[in-house]
Design a protein around this motif. Sequence first.
Motif, PDB file in Angstrom:
ATOM      1  N   GLU A 179       1.028  -1.363   0.171  1.00 13.85           N
ATOM      2  CA  GLU A 179       0.076  -0.119  -0.023  1.00 13.85           C
ATOM      3  C   GLU A 179       1.066   1.228   0.102  1.00 13.85           C
ATOM      4  N   THR A 180       1.857   1.318   0.717  1.00 16.95           N
ATOM      5  CA  THR A 180       2.745   2.332   0.736  1.00 16.95           C
ATOM      6  C   THR A 180       3.654   2.637  -0.825  1.00 16.95           C
ATOM      7  N   LEU A 181       4.075   1.505  -1.177  1.00 17.18           N
ATOM      8  CA  LEU A 181       4.910   1.570  -2.450  1.00 17.18           C
ATOM      9  C   LEU A 181       4.168   1.729  -3.491  1.00 17.18           C
ATOM     10  N   ARG A 182       2.973   1.480  -3.638  1.00 13.92           N
ATOM     11  CA  ARG A 182       2.196   1.420  -4.891  1.00 13.92           C
ATOM     12  C   ARG A 182       1.720   3.020  -5.203  1.00 13.92           C
ATOM     13  N   GLU A 183       1.920   3.838  -4.071  1.00 13.87           N
ATOM     14  CA  GLU A 183       1.508   5.223  -4.270  1.00 13.87           C
ATOM     15  C   GLU A 183       2.976   6.004  -4.734  1.00 13.87           C
ATOM     16  N   VAL A 184       3.941   5.410  -5.088  1.00  9.18           N
ATOM     17  CA  VAL A 184       5.200   6.024  -5.565  1.00  9.18           C
ATOM     18  C   VAL A 184       5.325   5.942  -6.838  1.00  9.18           C
ATOM     19  N   ASP A 185       5.469   7.137  -7.486  1.00  8.27           N
ATOM     20  CA  ASP A 185       5.347   7.484  -9.064  1.00  8.27           C
ATOM     21  C   ASP A 185       6.429   6.769  -9.782  1.00  8.27           C
ATOM     22  N   GLY A 186       6.135   5.870 -10.720  1.00  6.33           N
ATOM     23  CA  GLY A 186       7.236   5.378 -11.580  1.00  6.33           C
ATOM     24  C   GLY A 186       8.022   4.417 -11.082  1.00  6.33           C
ATOM     25  N   LEU A 187       7.821   3.781  -9.954  1.00  7.13           N
ATOM     26  CA  LEU A 187       8.536   2.868  -9.275  1.00  7.13           C
ATOM     27  C   LEU A 187       8.384   1.593 -10.077  1.00  7.13           C
ATOM     28  N   GLY A 188       9.383   0.740 -10.141  1.00  7.86           N
ATOM     29  CA  GLY A 188       9.531  -0.589 -10.747  1.00  7.86           C
ATOM     30  C   GLY A 188      10.100  -1.710  -9.682  1.00  7.86           C
ATOM     31  N   ILE A 189       9.385  -2.474  -9.184  1.00 13.15           N
ATOM     32  CA  ILE A 189      10.317  -3.504  -8.192  1.00 13.15           C
ATOM     33  C   ILE A 189       9.746  -4.798  -8.703  1.00 13.15           C
ATOM     34  N   ALA A 190      11.060  -5.800  -8.747  1.00 12.89           N
ATOM     35  CA  ALA A 190      10.739  -7.240  -8.900  1.00 12.89           C
ATOM     36  C   ALA A 190      11.036  -7.876  -7.733  1.00 12.89           C
ATOM     37  N   ASP A 191      10.517  -9.236  -7.690  1.00 14.30           N
ATOM     38  CA  ASP A 191      10.689 -10.230  -6.361  1.00 14.30           C
ATOM     39  C   ASP A 191      12.191 -10.695  -6.746  1.00 14.30           C
ATOM     40  N   PHE A 192      13.013 -10.768  -5.702  1.00  8.84           N
ATOM     41  CA  PHE A 192      14.200 -11.267  -5.608  1.00  8.84           C
ATOM     42  C   PHE A 192      14.360 -12.146  -4.404  1.00  8.84           C
ATOM     43  N   GLY A 193      13.390 -12.669  -3.858  1.00 11.55           N
ATOM     44  CA  GLY A 193      13.202 -13.126  -2.390  1.00 11.55           C
ATOM     45  C   GLY A 193      13.339 -14.750  -2.351  1.00 11.55           C
ATOM     46  N   THR A 194      13.959 -15.669  -3.536  1.00 16.19           N
ATOM     47  CA  THR A 194      13.800 -16.900  -3.622  1.00 16.19           C
ATOM     48  C   THR A 194      14.572 -17.631  -2.337  1.00 16.19           C
ATOM     49  N   ARG A 195      15.787 -17.195  -2.452  1.00 19.35           N
ATOM     50  CA  ARG A 195      16.659 -17.885  -1.332  1.00 19.35           C
ATOM     51  C   ARG A 195      16.319 -17.726  -0.025  1.00 19.35           C
ATOM     52  N   ARG A 196      16.063 -16.771   0.223  1.00 20.63           N
ATOM     53  CA  ARG A 196      15.941 -16.552   1.841  1.00 20.63           C
ATOM     54  C   ARG A 196      14.376 -16.398   2.293  1.00 20.63           C
ATOM     55  N   ARG A 197      13.602 -16.801   1.269  1.00 20.13           N
ATOM     56  CA  ARG A 197      12.030 -16.876   1.753  1.00 20.13           C
ATOM     57  C   ARG A 197      11.615 -17.522   2.855  1.00 20.13           C
ATOM     58  N   HIS A 198      10.543 -17.193   3.398  1.00 17.75           N
ATOM     59  CA  HIS A 198      10.125 -18.086   4.555  1.00 17.75           C
ATOM     60  C   HIS A 198       9.670 -19.500   4.190  1.00 17.75           C
ATOM     61  N   SER A 199       8.853 -19.647   2.930  1.00 17.11           N
ATOM     62  CA  SER A 199       8.593 -20.978   2.397  1.00 17.11           C
ATOM     63  C   SER A 199       8.094 -20.411   0.960  1.00 17.11           C
ATOM     64  N   PHE A 200       8.214 -21.662   0.066  1.00 10.76           N
ATOM     65  CA  PHE A 200       7.611 -21.359  -1.265  1.00 10.76           C
ATOM     66  C   PHE A 200       6.273 -20.789  -1.216  1.00 10.76           C
ATOM     67  N   LEU A 201       5.369 -21.435  -0.735  1.00 12.31           N
ATOM     68  CA  LEU A 201       3.934 -21.098  -0.466  1.00 12.31           C
ATOM     69  C   LEU A 201       3.814 -19.779  -0.187  1.00 12.31           C
ATOM     70  N   TRP A 202       4.682 -18.959   0.604  1.00 16.67           N
ATOM     71  CA  TRP A 202       4.756 -17.706   0.958  1.00 16.67           C
ATOM     72  C   TRP A 202       5.282 -16.812   0.139  1.00 16.67           C
ATOM     73  N   GLN A 203       6.171 -17.202  -0.670  1.00 15.42           N
ATOM     74  CA  GLN A 203       6.659 -16.446  -1.610  1.00 15.42           C
ATOM     75  C   GLN A 203       5.684 -16.372  -2.777  1.00 15.42           C
ATOM     76  N   ASP A 204       5.141 -17.311  -2.931  1.00 13.46           N
ATOM     77  CA  ASP A 204       4.001 -17.464  -4.092  1.00 13.46           C
ATOM     78  C   ASP A 204       2.954 -16.518  -3.758  1.00 13.46           C
ATOM     79  N   TRP A 205       2.534 -16.516  -2.481  1.00 12.85           N
ATOM     80  CA  TRP A 205       1.615 -15.443  -1.893  1.00 12.85           C
ATOM     81  C   TRP A 205       1.878 -13.989  -2.227  1.00 12.85           C
ATOM     82  N   CYS A 206       3.195 -13.746  -1.647  1.00 10.03           N
ATOM     83  CA  CYS A 206       3.691 -12.376  -1.641  1.00 10.03           C
ATOM     84  C   CYS A 206       3.748 -12.073  -3.503  1.00 10.03           C
ATOM     85  N   VAL A 207       4.089 -12.849  -4.071  1.00  9.46           N
ATOM     86  CA  VAL A 207       4.129 -12.278  -5.537  1.00  9.46           C
ATOM     87  C   VAL A 207       2.895 -12.297  -6.113  1.00  9.46           C
ATOM     88  N   GLN A 208       1.831 -12.956  -5.756  1.00 10.59           N
ATOM     89  CA  GLN A 208       0.423 -12.706  -6.027  1.00 10.59           C
ATOM     90  C   GLN A 208       0.058 -11.438  -5.376  1.00 10.59           C
TER      91      GLN A 208
END
Lengths: 430, 430
Positions: A179-208
């Motif tokens: 909610e905070t980040l989507r207010e920032v004009d022109g932002l571009g973010i990718a998920d780089f969180g595989t290696r130290r993720r809480h779990s696969f299902l959690w990463q998948d949820w975060c990405v969605q």
Amino acid sequence: MVDIATRVWNHKWKIDPIIRSLIDTDFYKLLMCQSIFRNKPDTEVTFSLINRTTSVPLADLIDEGELREQLDHVRSLSLSRGESTWLRGNTFYGKRQMFRPDFMEWFEGMRLPPYHLERKGDQYELTFEGKWHEVMLWEIPALAILMELRGRAVLDRMDRFELQILYARGMTRVWEKIETLREVDGLGIADFGTRRRHSFLWQDWCVQAMQEGMGSKFTGTSNCLIAMRREMEAIGTNAHELPMVYAALAETDEELFRAPYEVLSDWHDEHEGNLRIILPDTYGTKGFLDNAPDWLAGWTGIRIDSGDPAAAAEVAIDWWKSRGEDPKQKRVIFSDGLDVDKIIALHKQFKGRVLPSFGWGTLLTNDFRGLVPDDALAPFSLVCKAVSANGRPTVKLSDNPNKAMGPQSEIDRYKRVFGVGDQDRIEVEV
Amino acid sequence: MVDIATRVWNHKWKIDPIIRSLIDTDFYKLLMCQSIFRNKPDTEVTFSLINRTTSVPLADLIDEGELREQLDHVRSLSLSRGESTWLRGNTFYGKRQMFRPDFMEWFEGMRLPPYHLERKGDQYELTFEGKWHEVMLWEIPALAILMELRGRAVLDRMDRFELQILYARGMTRVWEKIETLREVDGLGIADFGTRRRHSFLWQDWCVQAMQEGMGSKFTGTSNCLIAMRREMEAIGTNAHELPMVYAALAETDEELFRAPYEVLSDWHDEHEGNLRIILPDTYGTKGFLDNAPDWLAGWTGIRIDSGDPAAAAEVAIDWWKSRGEDPKQKRVIFSDGLDVDKIIALHKQFKGRVLPSFGWGTLLTNDFRGLVPDDALAPFSLVCKAVSANGRPTVKLSDNPNKAMGPQSEIDRYKRVFGVGDQDRIEVEV
């Protein structure tokens, strides 16, 4: 209605596998794997797990038998037909057939090589030896397995509603960041969180959640399996292991000095456009850029992964200017220890001066800080690195001495060769 | 594996019914129903929906057709065999066969009587007419339907992850309340939140969270269906409708004055122990107690449902003392507009002096305040009351003039008869 078949099936599993696909890994590992497969196919390396957060006693928390079961399961995996089709048929970074037929043929038959696991005090010694392009594919699954097993050890002690609230709190936290980040004009973010993720299902949820919440400001995920399933961009270019191993293979100081540029020269031959991203900090950003050949200034951008990110970006901007390039057209990818405040500050500082973008890792996919007693789910700094190549130790200096690795005598030699002086120490959290 | 049959079945429903059982209601409605069935079986009453929060335009928010579908669905319900078995076979308040065979036989054949629905401006006029013991069973389903339909109108506009985060936030809030309350020694709390709950599933979740989080400090739920399914205590005694209707039936001022005591005299004949709880505030707590017969001082306790709860408890303590009773042995049930801070403050103030306990309603089962734009899911003050009996208007004064209802001339007459002077106005939120 209970689906009886599903229930029975679920109870037939001997373990709950953490890694269920060979492409549940970072996209750049596959790009680098292909590059190594072509350019350094005979290099023998050792990769080793390194827990920088020694206060987390992994061997006390994780049962050795369970760890072996998970690692053994990964060794049983092979590329599925659908995964192979996706890699062969997809457009990555605007390019079709990113993965060449000879590489794909090899990858389809590949199984991960053996691992060596030994308990040493309250830590595990986990190493992988063999051909570089095989061993290197262990990095992400090994890290993800250890992170998730450590989490499971904590979750095992929790009740049903405690678990539900834990995830409710975690989700709320991620969503508040969005909610905070989507207010920032022109932002571009990718998920780089595989290696130290809480779990696969959690990463998948975060990405969605990022996909729904950020819309076009979410540019993709480094995780190939999630990118495939969610029909997103797979994101990533290259990492420190390339210059580290190239450097270790150098016979002389002169060859050592040239090694990082040789990496990028090989990369230059293979890739163009947005894949031409310099990772300059392996042996010090400043010296690397000062001594870089002119053709490197023509590359699309740079990734900043250690040290003070703003300072490093300024160094890059000055360097581009000195080489007659327009920084406004250059991509600067920040990827080190990011969270909302840092992302917004860096975006504000560099928007309009360069094309900033962000590879958001651990604090996207594993921010459970403060949510359980003793902070037992807080992320910690676990890495899996090439420690030797053809029998010679590797060295990493980076722009933060706390991230340096290798034997001290070799660190001293590398510092001399690359002209690295005093550096600021920055605490490494994740 | 998708359970295809379940998926197809779910899509066959014409509506998603809010009330799916005649015992999805408060336990005290059934106790009172049985009492009325025995003592006042020929009384004709009108119950009417009253939205005290006129700023919530129910008729604009809720489609009339959908409202009719839900109300019609409730009229199609009858007591199931399992529900009947539970009511007949269970021990309530330590007593077997709480519900007599003649009552159960009638209840098994009962269907809810017709309703009258009309749009008036931005509100609905919803009334129920007929035999008291039938009409009174509309109260809880009608309230729960309107609350949930209003919620659905808001939820319809939300995306998938927004919904998930909404419930994550709601759950976290409930759990934080539980984490605070479970630290309080000697606390005893029951769920009284059926009528103004966010939804059935949400109430069911809150009750389960209370069960896991509070342990033995959670004493049960007023909702019979949830009590049955979750194998808990069903909680509740009696409500204002008894004195209100008895009073309206009075032919003279003298009979009017005696009516509230007559209610409790009938109750005294039927129930003992923890069901002997005085609800004294219908026409003013102070006067009611001062003029009460001595046998009432022997009852187990009192329920405080309007006005300043601490002041009312002090009045009760003084009254017990004046009648030679030991307040320390008396149950004081607080049930008006409770939330964590108020519960803890009242518990602290009265623990040791009486046996305090708490019936926690709307802010347990419907605290979505501040979680969506315009606070469109905040609970509001909706009631469904007996407005006339055998053609005569009912009156409620309570200990808060903002909760008073009835024609002004009758209110004046009741105030005179019951000797009620000036009262403090307290804002009614839920």
